[in-house]
Design a protein around this motif. Structure first.
Motif, PDB file in Angstrom:
ATOM      1  N   LEU A 100     -11.021 -25.349 -30.348  1.00 45.45           N
ATOM      2  CA  LEU A 100     -12.372 -24.886 -30.645  1.00 45.45           C
ATOM      3  C   LEU A 100     -13.157 -25.956 -31.378  1.00 45.45           C
ATOM      4  CD1 LEU A 100     -14.505 -22.654 -30.770  1.00 45.45           C
ATOM      5  CD2 LEU A 100     -13.403 -21.829 -32.867  1.00 45.45           C
ATOM      6  N   TRP A 101     -12.511 -26.657 -32.294  1.00 48.73           N
ATOM      7  CA  TRP A 101     -13.200 -27.713 -33.037  1.00 48.73           C
ATOM      8  C   TRP A 101     -13.646 -28.831 -32.100  1.00 48.73           C
ATOM      9  CZ3 TRP A 101     -16.054 -29.270 -36.717  1.00 48.73           C
ATOM     10  CH2 TRP A 101     -16.118 -30.624 -37.050  1.00 48.73           C
ATOM     11  N   GLU A 102     -12.805 -29.212 -31.158  1.00 48.20           N
ATOM     12  CA  GLU A 102     -13.169 -30.261 -30.207  1.00 48.20           C
ATOM     13  C   GLU A 102     -14.340 -29.826 -29.336  1.00 48.20           C
ATOM     14  OE1 GLU A 102      -9.428 -30.751 -28.297  1.00 48.20           O
ATOM     15  OE2 GLU A 102      -8.861 -32.491 -29.507  1.00 48.20           O
ATOM     16  N   TRP A 103     -14.300 -28.549 -28.903  1.00 44.06           N
ATOM     17  CA  TRP A 103     -15.411 -28.048 -28.098  1.00 44.06           C
ATOM     18  C   TRP A 103     -16.698 -28.034 -28.908  1.00 44.06           C
ATOM     19  CZ3 TRP A 103     -18.855 -24.079 -28.741  1.00 44.06           C
ATOM     20  CH2 TRP A 103     -19.660 -23.787 -27.636  1.00 44.06           C
ATOM     21  N   LEU A 104     -16.632 -27.576 -30.173  1.00 43.13           N
ATOM     22  CA  LEU A 104     -17.818 -27.504 -31.010  1.00 43.13           C
ATOM     23  C   LEU A 104     -18.373 -28.896 -31.281  1.00 43.13           C
ATOM     24  CD1 LEU A 104     -19.649 -25.611 -32.620  1.00 43.13           C
ATOM     25  CD2 LEU A 104     -18.136 -25.913 -34.583  1.00 43.13           C
ATOM     26  N   GLY A 106     -18.107 -31.486 -29.312  1.00 40.28           N
ATOM     27  CA  GLY A 106     -18.768 -31.920 -28.087  1.00 40.28           C
ATOM     28  C   GLY A 106     -20.080 -31.196 -27.851  1.00 40.28           C
ATOM     29  N   PHE A 107     -20.103 -29.915 -28.217  1.00 38.91           N
ATOM     30  CA  PHE A 107     -21.311 -29.108 -28.016  1.00 38.91           C
ATOM     31  C   PHE A 107     -22.460 -29.616 -28.882  1.00 38.91           C
ATOM     32  CE2 PHE A 107     -23.834 -25.424 -29.501  1.00 38.91           C
ATOM     33  CZ  PHE A 107     -24.394 -25.044 -28.286  1.00 38.91           C
ATOM     34  N   LEU A 108     -22.199 -29.786 -30.182  1.00 41.25           N
ATOM     35  CA  LEU A 108     -23.243 -30.251 -31.078  1.00 41.25           C
ATOM     36  C   LEU A 108     -23.476 -31.753 -30.959  1.00 41.25           C
ATOM     37  CD1 LEU A 108     -22.359 -28.219 -34.310  1.00 41.25           C
ATOM     38  CD2 LEU A 108     -24.131 -27.726 -32.614  1.00 41.25           C
ATOM     39  N   GLY A 109     -22.459 -32.476 -30.479  1.00 36.51           N
ATOM     40  CA  GLY A 109     -22.565 -33.922 -30.392  1.00 36.51           C
ATOM     41  C   GLY A 109     -23.261 -34.429 -29.143  1.00 36.51           C
ATOM     42  N   GLY A 110     -23.865 -33.556 -28.375  1.00 36.27           N
ATOM     43  CA  GLY A 110     -24.597 -34.004 -27.190  1.00 36.27           C
ATOM     44  C   GLY A 110     -24.631 -33.009 -26.055  1.00 36.27           C
ATOM     45  N   GLY A 111     -23.655 -32.103 -25.998  1.00 35.83           N
ATOM     46  CA  GLY A 111     -23.609 -31.150 -24.900  1.00 35.83           C
ATOM     47  C   GLY A 111     -24.791 -30.204 -24.880  1.00 35.83           C
ATOM     48  N   TRP A 112     -25.129 -29.672 -26.038  1.00 38.90           N
ATOM     49  CA  TRP A 112     -26.245 -28.724 -26.122  1.00 38.90           C
ATOM     50  C   TRP A 112     -27.570 -29.413 -25.803  1.00 38.90           C
ATOM     51  CZ3 TRP A 112     -28.111 -26.382 -31.404  1.00 38.90           C
ATOM     52  CH2 TRP A 112     -29.117 -25.445 -31.156  1.00 38.90           C
ATOM     53  N   SER A 113     -27.814 -30.553 -26.425  1.00 39.96           N
ATOM     54  CA  SER A 113     -29.080 -31.260 -26.181  1.00 39.96           C
ATOM     55  C   SER A 113     -29.200 -31.700 -24.726  1.00 39.96           C
ATOM     56  CB  SER A 113     -29.201 -32.468 -27.120  1.00 39.96           C
ATOM     57  OG  SER A 113     -28.134 -33.382 -26.914  1.00 39.96           O
ATOM     58  N   THR A 330     -36.186 -33.872 -32.357  1.00 38.46           N
ATOM     59  CA  THR A 330     -35.414 -35.124 -32.314  1.00 38.46           C
ATOM     60  C   THR A 330     -34.048 -34.891 -31.688  1.00 38.46           C
ATOM     61  OG1 THR A 330     -36.535 -35.929 -34.302  1.00 38.46           O
ATOM     62  CG2 THR A 330     -34.463 -36.993 -33.705  1.00 38.46           C
ATOM     63  N   TYR A 331     -33.402 -33.800 -32.071  1.00 39.56           N
ATOM     64  CA  TYR A 331     -32.068 -33.518 -31.534  1.00 39.56           C
ATOM     65  C   TYR A 331     -32.104 -33.285 -30.029  1.00 39.56           C
ATOM     66  CZ  TYR A 331     -27.771 -31.038 -30.433  1.00 39.56           C
ATOM     67  OH  TYR A 331     -26.596 -30.651 -29.848  1.00 39.56           O
ATOM     68  N   PHE A 332     -33.066 -32.502 -29.571  1.00 41.63           N
ATOM     69  CA  PHE A 332     -33.095 -32.143 -28.160  1.00 41.63           C
ATOM     70  C   PHE A 332     -33.600 -33.270 -27.255  1.00 41.63           C
ATOM     71  CE2 PHE A 332     -33.550 -27.645 -29.833  1.00 41.63           C
ATOM     72  CZ  PHE A 332     -32.257 -27.295 -29.508  1.00 41.63           C
ATOM     73  N   PHE A 333     -34.583 -34.017 -27.709  1.00 38.17           N
ATOM     74  CA  PHE A 333     -35.247 -34.938 -26.798  1.00 38.17           C
ATOM     75  C   PHE A 333     -35.070 -36.415 -27.137  1.00 38.17           C
ATOM     76  CE2 PHE A 333     -37.767 -30.943 -26.934  1.00 38.17           C
ATOM     77  CZ  PHE A 333     -37.400 -30.478 -25.675  1.00 38.17           C
ATOM     78  N   ALA A 334     -34.539 -36.725 -28.302  1.00 36.48           N
ATOM     79  CA  ALA A 334     -34.307 -38.125 -28.657  1.00 36.48           C
ATOM     80  C   ALA A 334     -32.833 -38.442 -28.827  1.00 36.48           C
ATOM     81  CB  ALA A 334     -35.065 -38.482 -29.936  1.00 36.48           C
ATOM     82  N   ALA A 339     -22.219 -38.340 -23.470  1.00 38.67           N
ATOM     83  CA  ALA A 339     -22.862 -38.465 -22.169  1.00 38.67           C
ATOM     84  C   ALA A 339     -23.329 -37.138 -21.616  1.00 38.67           C
ATOM     85  CB  ALA A 339     -21.922 -39.144 -21.169  1.00 38.67           C
ATOM     86  N   GLY A 340     -22.683 -36.071 -21.978  1.00 37.29           N
ATOM     87  CA  GLY A 340     -23.067 -34.779 -21.433  1.00 37.29           C
ATOM     88  C   GLY A 340     -22.294 -33.673 -22.092  1.00 37.29           C
ATOM     89  N   PRO A 341     -22.446 -32.438 -21.592  1.00 38.48           N
ATOM     90  CA  PRO A 341     -21.745 -31.305 -22.186  1.00 38.48           C
ATOM     91  C   PRO A 341     -20.249 -31.482 -22.118  1.00 38.48           C
ATOM     92  CG  PRO A 341     -23.430 -30.598 -20.624  1.00 38.48           C
ATOM     93  CD  PRO A 341     -23.267 -32.065 -20.468  1.00 38.48           C
ATOM     94  N   ARG A 342     -19.564 -30.977 -23.128  1.00 29.93           N
ATOM     95  CA  ARG A 342     -18.112 -31.025 -23.135  1.00 29.93           C
ATOM     96  C   ARG A 342     -17.575 -29.610 -23.187  1.00 29.93           C
ATOM     97  NH1 ARG A 342     -15.846 -34.809 -27.645  1.00 29.93           N
ATOM     98  NH2 ARG A 342     -13.930 -34.124 -26.621  1.00 29.93           N
ATOM     99  N   PRO A 343     -17.644 -28.910 -22.063  1.00 32.10           N
ATOM    100  CA  PRO A 343     -17.131 -27.549 -22.063  1.00 32.10           C
ATOM    101  C   PRO A 343     -15.627 -27.545 -22.180  1.00 32.10           C
ATOM    102  CG  PRO A 343     -17.638 -28.245 -19.839  1.00 32.10           C
ATOM    103  CD  PRO A 343     -18.098 -29.337 -20.744  1.00 32.10           C
TER     104      PRO A 343
END
Length: 351
Positions: A100-104, A106-113, A330-334, A339-343
């Motif tokens: 779960l920590w790895e997914w989170l 990845g999610f906050l580190g670029g997947g969501w944006s 800034t988070y969403f567009f900059a 590279a992408g989502p990490r589901p």
């Protein structure tokens, strides 16, 4: 009624059949059990490439053996062994490979944006619709104040009604919560916006039309209230009061509406792909966006419950709201991050 008599010869035949069934397939069972045991213990280096490639096939073979064993009523020991082995193998073949920590991360580190940027067109459409909704609400109430109660409702409006004095409206923005019911109103507003966010996403499958209508109505309420405060010269104070949590909460509504619209557009315009495939791909992307929307609504609730009550002057409220708007933008567009989502990754059983 005569009871069936089980003869010794029948028992012996069943035992022989069970033994023969086990001998013919036991080698695959033992091989799968060895691989699964090693993977459960984290001994991946001890597993050969050949065994890893054979894992999905072995799983299907043992699952088939279990199905046959159940149909032919083999002995209980064999059934219990196969059921346990298939269950363990299922978690190895299909279970999540990341924590779960790895997914989170990845999610906050670029997947969501990345997911938000992928639906940029829907975000722009939703933003235009929300802006139009606020303008419509303002214009309707300015021409006929009775529209205010149709949009806002008497229970939510409270003392914030057309014709109220400047002092009464000023007190709703800066007065003590226990006197003017500000906390209750804020809770109602948040609850309403959370429901709008969820419904805007959930109803997106209907070509996105309900999602857009919800955005129009929700922002029409805001536009109507803004007009009421504008009439007594409190436009900036009202905007500051909204900005504390609104730049986060309205951003969340924007993304929820865009996510619903994204699914609706996939249903209406699948392109060269089958409708189900296009909808499934859009649904996965939109679901990732909505996961973040829930997080934004939680942040908005905290800002609404604490920051707005503690900061009792307009400039400070604008400062908080402006900072949050800059942060989200800034988070969403900059921010690119990964590279992408990490589901959560799953092993492909068809490999």
């Amino acid at each position: 009624m005569n009871a069936a008599v089980v003869t010794p010869s029948a028992i012996e035949t069943a035992a022989l059949r069970s033994d023969r069934f086990r001998l013919e397939r036991e080698e695959d069972w033992k091989r799968l059990e060895t691989i699964v045991t090693r993977m459960e213990k984290g001994r991946l280096r001890g597993i050969s490439d050949e065994d890893l490639l054979a894992l999905p096939g072995l799983y299907r073979t043992v699952a088939s053996s279990l199905s046959i064993a159940r149909e032919t009523s083999l002995d209980a020991a064999t059934l219990a062994y196969l059921e346990a082995l298939v269950q363990r193998a299922w978690f190895v073949v299909y279970g999540p490979r990341s924590s779960l920590w790895e997914w989170l991360r990845g999610f906050l580190g670029g997947g969501w944006s990345a997911a938000v940027r992928a639906i940029w067109l829907d975000v722009l459409i939703a933003l235009a619709v929300m802006t139009a909704g606020a303008v419509v609400g303002w214009l309707l109430v300015s021409h006929d104040p009775e529209w205010y109660f149709a949009l806002v409702g008497k229970e939510m409006a409270g003392d914030r009604v057309p014709g109220a004095s400047a002092k009464a409206l000023h007190d709703t923005l800066f007065g003590a919560p226990e006197k003017d019911g500000l906390s209750i109103f804020a809770a109602q507003l948040f609850s309403n916006n959370a429901q709008v966010s969820i419904l805007a996403f959930a109803l997106g499958f209907a070509f996105g039309v309900p999602s857009l209508l919800l955005l129009v109505h929700n922002l029409a309420v805001l536009g109507a209230m803004a007009w009421v405060y504008h009439q007594v010269g409190l436009t900036l104070d009202f905007a500051g009061w909204i900005a504390v949590h609104g730049t986060t909460e309205l951003f969340a509504i924007l993304l929820a509406g865009a996510a619903g619209l994204h699914i609706g557009r996939a249903v209406a315009f699948p392109g060269n792909r089958p409708v189900l495939q296009a909808t499934a791909e859009a649904g996965r992307r939109a679901a990732l966006v909505m996961t973040g929307v829930v997080l934004m609504l939680v942040v908005a609730a905290l800002l609404e419950g604490f920051a707005r009550q503690l900061v009792n002057e307009t400039f400070g409220r604008f400062a908080i709201g402006g900072f949050m708007l800059l942060l989200w933008s800034t988070y969403f567009f900059a921010f690119r991050g990964n590279a992408g989502p990490r589901p959560v990754k799953h092993r492909d059983a068809s490999a």
